[in-house]
Design an enzyme around this catalytic site. Structure first.
Site, short mmCIF file in Angstrom:
data_model
loop_
_atom_site.label_atom_id
_atom_site.label_comp_id
_atom_site.label_asym_id
_atom_site.label_seq_id
_atom_site.Cartn_x
_atom_site.Cartn_y
_atom_site.Cartn_z
N SER A 139 -60.51 -118.97 42.73
CA SER A 139 -59.56 -118.19 41.92
C SER A 139 -60.08 -116.76 41.75
CB SER A 139 -59.35 -118.84 40.56
OG SER A 139 -60.57 -118.92 39.83
N HIS A 146 -81.45 -112.97 38.64
CA HIS A 146 -81.70 -111.58 38.24
C HIS A 146 -82.92 -111.01 38.96
CE1 HIS A 146 -79.44 -112.00 34.11
NE2 HIS A 146 -78.64 -112.12 35.16
N ASP A 196 -87.22 -114.40 44.29
CA ASP A 196 -88.52 -115.03 44.08
C ASP A 196 -88.80 -115.18 42.58
OD1 ASP A 196 -89.18 -112.49 43.18
OD2 ASP A 196 -90.34 -111.94 44.96
N HIS A 234 -69.58 -116.62 39.34
CA HIS A 234 -68.37 -116.10 38.70
C HIS A 234 -67.13 -116.93 39.04
CE1 HIS A 234 -69.55 -112.20 36.80
NE2 HIS A 234 -70.65 -112.48 37.48
N VAL A 262 -66.06 -120.89 36.02
CA VAL A 262 -64.81 -120.72 35.26
C VAL A 262 -63.83 -121.83 35.60
CG1 VAL A 262 -62.95 -119.13 34.68
CG2 VAL A 262 -65.21 -118.23 35.25
#
Length: 331
Positions: free
Chosen positions: A82, A198, A256, A72, A76
């Site tokens: 930031s 994820h 994993d 994140h 950017v």
């Protein structure tokens, strides 16, 4: 010229050389290098590593946060911390945008910063702490150790106004996701590997209920749907309730390659997870990573390295913040 005048001239010359900044305008900026703080704060990386271990022992979900933070922040425009800046009367914090939904544990980055400041005040940037905590958080989650360069400096402004141009939404198409990755030098294999993050953490119901209500998305594995409905029983989740589904039911705390097995079995929670397993550009890589954790780790490490080196502020650019959540006051 008298002896006193010569001495005075020499003293002025010495002071001019010794008091100039570490990177004068006419000097070459070394950029990012391995072990940047070797001379100025040799214990910096050890302190960060130990703090990450301690915090992970007390609060297991911190490691997920470290991993999300690097994406994140660094995706950017610049890897300049930031993301960590609080909102002001004039600017909105990146932390408060929709793209940052679910991000948390920023106070623990402050804990790491305080520990480093006690050893070396005003030397180590928040941007480097953010990147190194991600590196060590990945290890805590069972992932690979990734040697990362340091030498970043901190930005002074939030990038909340442009964040949607760089960070894809949870349910963006795989085409958009790949385009955003490519813009910072991450190829298709690297993008597939990055989405392997994820494998850990959770997805809030608000981000996936459209796949369950009013009708269940027919591509979802029926065996997994029952679990998803149990975890997300409302079509409009209560915003005050923390309702979520674990990204991986088998190894939710381990980074994993089980994620790839899940999505190939139609158990991906997000649209992008499903598309990753079915799109002709990404499916071959997903299948290869499902078979080989070593291959997943290799591509994941390569992608994280590229991400961590995205347009950093170095040399005399930016600053070294005293506190990670506020820019230094200019006098």
């Amino acid at each position: 010229m008298g002896a006193k005048a010569l001495f005075f001239f020499a003293l002025l010359s010495f002071l001019a050389v010794s008091l100039r900044p570490a990177f004068a305008e006419d000097e070459e900026d070394p950029g990012l290098i391995m072990n940047f703080y070797r001379d100025t704060c040799p214990q910096a990386e050890d302190i960060i590593r130990e703090q990450v271990k301690l915090l992970y022992k007390r609060h297991k979900n911190t490691a997920f946060s470290w991993l999300r933070n690097i994406f994140h922040d660094c995706a950017v425009q610049s890897c300049d911390a930031s993301l960590l800046l609080d909102s002001t009367r004039r600017t909105l914090s990146e932390k408060e945008t929709d793209r940052s939904f679910g991000l948390r544990n920023f106070r623990y980055l402050d804990t790491i910063k305080e520990a480093v400041e006690r050893e070396c005040p005003g030397v180590v940037s928040c941007a480097d702490i953010l990147v190194l905590s991600a590196r060590d958080g990945i290890v805590a989650l069972g992932g690979p150790h990734i040697p990362l360069k340091t030498g970043r400096r901190d930005g002074r402004k939030s990038r909340a106004d442009v964040i949607e141009q760089y960070l894809p939404d949870h349910n963006e198409s795989i085409t958009v996701v790949l385009e955003r990755f490519a813009a910072i030098g991450i190829d298709t294999a690297g993008g597939v590997a990055l989405l392997g993050a994820h494998s850990v953490g959770r997805t809030h119901c608000v981000k996936l209920v459209h796949r369950l209500y009013p009708e269940v998305d027919p591509v979802l594995n029926p065996d997994h749907v029952e679990h998803m409905l149990h975890k997300c029983p409302d079509s409009i989740p209560d915003p005050k309730a923390v309702q979520y589904v674990r990204n991986d039911r088998c190894t939710p705390m381990i980074l994993d390659n089980n994620y790839y097995r899940n999505i190939l079995d139609n158990k991906g929670l997000l649209i992008v997870d499903h598309q990753l397993a079915t799109d002709k550009r990404t499916k071959p890589y997903a299948k290869k990573m499902a078979k080989s954790q070593d291959y997943f780790f290799k591509e994941f490490a390569r992608a994280i390295t590229i991400l961590s080196e995205n347009n950093p502020l170095t040399g005399t650019k930016g600053e070294i913040r005293k506190q990670c959540n506020v820019a230094n006051k200019l006098h």
